[in-house]
Write a protein that holds these residues in place. Sequence first.
Motif, mmCIF file in Angstrom:
data_model
loop_
_atom_site.group_PDB
_atom_site.id
_atom_site.type_symbol
_atom_site.label_atom_id
_atom_site.label_comp_id
_atom_site.label_asym_id
_atom_site.label_seq_id
_atom_site.Cartn_x
_atom_site.Cartn_y
_atom_site.Cartn_z
ATOM 1 N N SER A 91 -0.455 2.027 -5.471
ATOM 2 C CA SER A 91 -1.558 2.128 -5.125
ATOM 3 C C SER A 91 -2.731 2.224 -4.437
ATOM 4 O O SER A 91 -3.232 2.939 -3.286
ATOM 5 C CB SER A 91 -2.710 2.763 -6.809
ATOM 6 O OG SER A 91 -3.886 3.040 -6.834
ATOM 7 N N ASN A 92 -2.715 1.426 -4.179
ATOM 8 C CA ASN A 92 -3.277 0.275 -2.961
ATOM 9 C C ASN A 92 -2.655 0.355 -1.585
ATOM 10 O O ASN A 92 -3.506 0.303 -0.677
ATOM 11 C CB ASN A 92 -3.411 -0.935 -3.083
ATOM 12 C CG ASN A 92 -4.329 -2.068 -2.060
ATOM 13 O OD1 ASN A 92 -5.277 -1.983 -1.715
ATOM 14 N ND2 ASN A 92 -3.348 -3.283 -1.233
ATOM 15 N N ALA A 93 -1.438 0.232 -1.659
ATOM 16 C CA ALA A 93 -0.441 0.888 -0.608
ATOM 17 C C ALA A 93 -0.968 2.261 -0.087
ATOM 18 O O ALA A 93 -1.248 2.556 1.031
ATOM 19 C CB ALA A 93 1.118 0.755 -0.361
ATOM 20 N N LEU A 94 -1.316 3.458 -0.743
ATOM 21 C CA LEU A 94 -0.933 4.385 -0.806
ATOM 22 C C LEU A 94 -2.999 4.735 -0.198
ATOM 23 O O LEU A 94 -2.821 5.380 0.794
ATOM 24 C CB LEU A 94 -1.103 5.665 -1.565
ATOM 25 C CG LEU A 94 0.791 5.046 -2.606
ATOM 26 C CD1 LEU A 94 0.388 5.840 -4.080
ATOM 27 C CD2 LEU A 94 1.587 5.808 -1.444
ATOM 28 N N LEU A 156 10.067 0.428 -1.943
ATOM 29 C CA LEU A 156 10.074 1.973 -2.120
ATOM 30 C C LEU A 156 8.507 2.363 -1.358
ATOM 31 O O LEU A 156 8.450 3.479 -0.543
ATOM 32 C CB LEU A 156 9.434 2.168 -3.721
ATOM 33 C CG LEU A 156 10.664 2.514 -4.850
ATOM 34 C CD1 LEU A 156 10.159 2.764 -5.867
ATOM 35 C CD2 LEU A 156 11.126 3.345 -4.187
ATOM 36 N N VAL A 157 6.866 2.152 -1.258
ATOM 37 C CA VAL A 157 5.502 2.291 -0.982
ATOM 38 C C VAL A 157 6.053 2.180 0.791
ATOM 39 O O VAL A 157 5.312 2.964 1.314
ATOM 40 C CB VAL A 157 4.922 1.825 -1.384
ATOM 41 C CG1 VAL A 157 4.718 0.032 -0.877
ATOM 42 C CG2 VAL A 157 3.151 2.266 -1.584
ATOM 43 N N THR A 161 5.483 5.646 3.079
ATOM 44 C CA THR A 161 3.599 5.067 3.788
ATOM 45 C C THR A 161 4.815 5.327 4.991
ATOM 46 O O THR A 161 3.479 6.309 6.083
ATOM 47 C CB THR A 161 2.775 3.819 3.725
ATOM 48 O OG1 THR A 161 3.856 3.215 3.708
ATOM 49 C CG2 THR A 161 2.383 3.448 2.129
ATOM 50 N N THR A 162 5.915 5.164 5.991
ATOM 51 C CA THR A 162 6.128 5.366 6.889
ATOM 52 C C THR A 162 6.594 6.656 7.137
ATOM 53 O O THR A 162 6.972 7.213 7.910
ATOM 54 C CB THR A 162 7.132 3.994 7.217
ATOM 55 O OG1 THR A 162 8.302 4.423 5.900
ATOM 56 C CG2 THR A 162 5.902 2.875 7.365
ATOM 57 N N GLY A 163 6.514 7.235 5.902
ATOM 58 C CA GLY A 163 7.098 8.554 6.618
ATOM 59 C C GLY A 163 8.990 9.537 5.412
ATOM 60 O O GLY A 163 8.631 10.732 5.653
ATOM 61 N N PRO A 164 9.344 8.102 5.882
ATOM 62 C CA PRO A 164 11.387 8.730 5.739
ATOM 63 C C PRO A 164 11.311 9.679 4.371
ATOM 64 O O PRO A 164 12.221 10.536 4.113
ATOM 65 C CB PRO A 164 11.875 7.517 5.572
ATOM 66 C CG PRO A 164 10.799 6.832 6.427
ATOM 67 C CD PRO A 164 9.634 6.916 6.338
ATOM 68 N N GLN A 168 6.920 11.562 -3.947
ATOM 69 C CA GLN A 168 7.871 11.808 -5.465
ATOM 70 C C GLN A 168 8.578 10.754 -5.783
ATOM 71 O O GLN A 168 9.556 10.293 -6.902
ATOM 72 C CB GLN A 168 8.994 12.917 -5.476
ATOM 73 C CG GLN A 168 7.322 14.425 -5.583
ATOM 74 C CD GLN A 168 6.926 14.720 -4.642
ATOM 75 O OE1 GLN A 168 7.219 14.088 -3.743
ATOM 76 N NE2 GLN A 168 6.848 16.461 -4.923
ATOM 77 N N ALA A 169 9.022 9.670 -4.089
ATOM 78 C CA ALA A 169 10.433 8.944 -4.179
ATOM 79 C C ALA A 169 9.811 7.832 -5.310
ATOM 80 O O ALA A 169 10.467 6.892 -5.761
ATOM 81 C CB ALA A 169 10.948 8.109 -3.173
ATOM 82 N N LEU A 170 8.588 7.520 -5.676
ATOM 83 C CA LEU A 170 7.322 6.063 -6.393
ATOM 84 C C LEU A 170 8.438 6.382 -7.620
ATOM 85 O O LEU A 170 7.766 5.890 -8.059
ATOM 86 C CB LEU A 170 6.182 6.365 -5.854
ATOM 87 C CG LEU A 170 6.124 6.388 -4.348
ATOM 88 C CD1 LEU A 170 4.051 6.487 -4.497
ATOM 89 C CD2 LEU A 170 6.217 4.757 -4.119
ATOM 90 N N ASP A 171 8.974 7.298 -7.968
ATOM 91 C CA ASP A 171 8.699 7.693 -9.392
ATOM 92 C C ASP A 171 10.238 6.563 -9.351
ATOM 93 O O ASP A 171 10.691 6.805 -11.204
ATOM 94 C CB ASP A 171 9.589 8.840 -9.476
ATOM 95 C CG ASP A 171 8.169 9.769 -9.434
ATOM 96 O OD1 ASP A 171 7.526 9.503 -10.702
ATOM 97 O OD2 ASP A 171 8.455 11.117 -9.338
#
Length: 208
Positions: A91-94, A156-157, A161-164, A168-171
């Motif tokens: 959450s902090n990273a997002l 993951l994050v 955050t960099t785009g690739p 939803q991949a955070l799931d």
Amino acid sequence: MARTKDPAICTLLIERAAQMLRAREPVTLRSIVAGTGVSTMAVYTYFGGMDGLWRATRQEGFTRLAARLRAVPLSADPVRDLAALGAAYLSNALVNPDLYRVMFDAGFELEDPAAADATLHCLVTTIQRAKELGRFRPDADPLALATQSWVIGHGLVSLVTTGPLERQALDHGAPMLTALFISYGDEPDACRRSVELGWHPYPHPSDP
């Protein structure tokens, strides 16, 4: 009499520097303050120069992460708490994607390395609680498990955050942490329940 520094200006310059670094824009004294309404002298007044601004920018990333982790309410279930800390990390990273990228750039020194280490230490202490309650094997190394948990969240994050990868991949984080904790001795069904309870609060892909 010395003038009191305005925290809003300090935050403005730090966030501006982080945004420019993430966007790979040319960073100079003039470009940092362009459009901010403050003069180039503010960089010296608040940070002692550009080197001080870089240090403060990187440190601010860890400061915000530490605040987010401290806000996680702990429970009687340390495995649930580990998952909740992981969710808070994401959450902090997002919320702070520019600062998140800068905080791991070792090209800039940290003002307080111990404060950065404390963000990992909160995982270590939670893992120790889990060991004491019999959730993990007696020979489990808290630092090793904390590091592996951090690697999962960071990997993951960072890709999100960099785009690739799409958000939803955070799931994938929950099943990855579950598998890791089970490998350290946690009972599978109990582990899945705990991780699900802790992981649930992280921002959903449809959230702003």
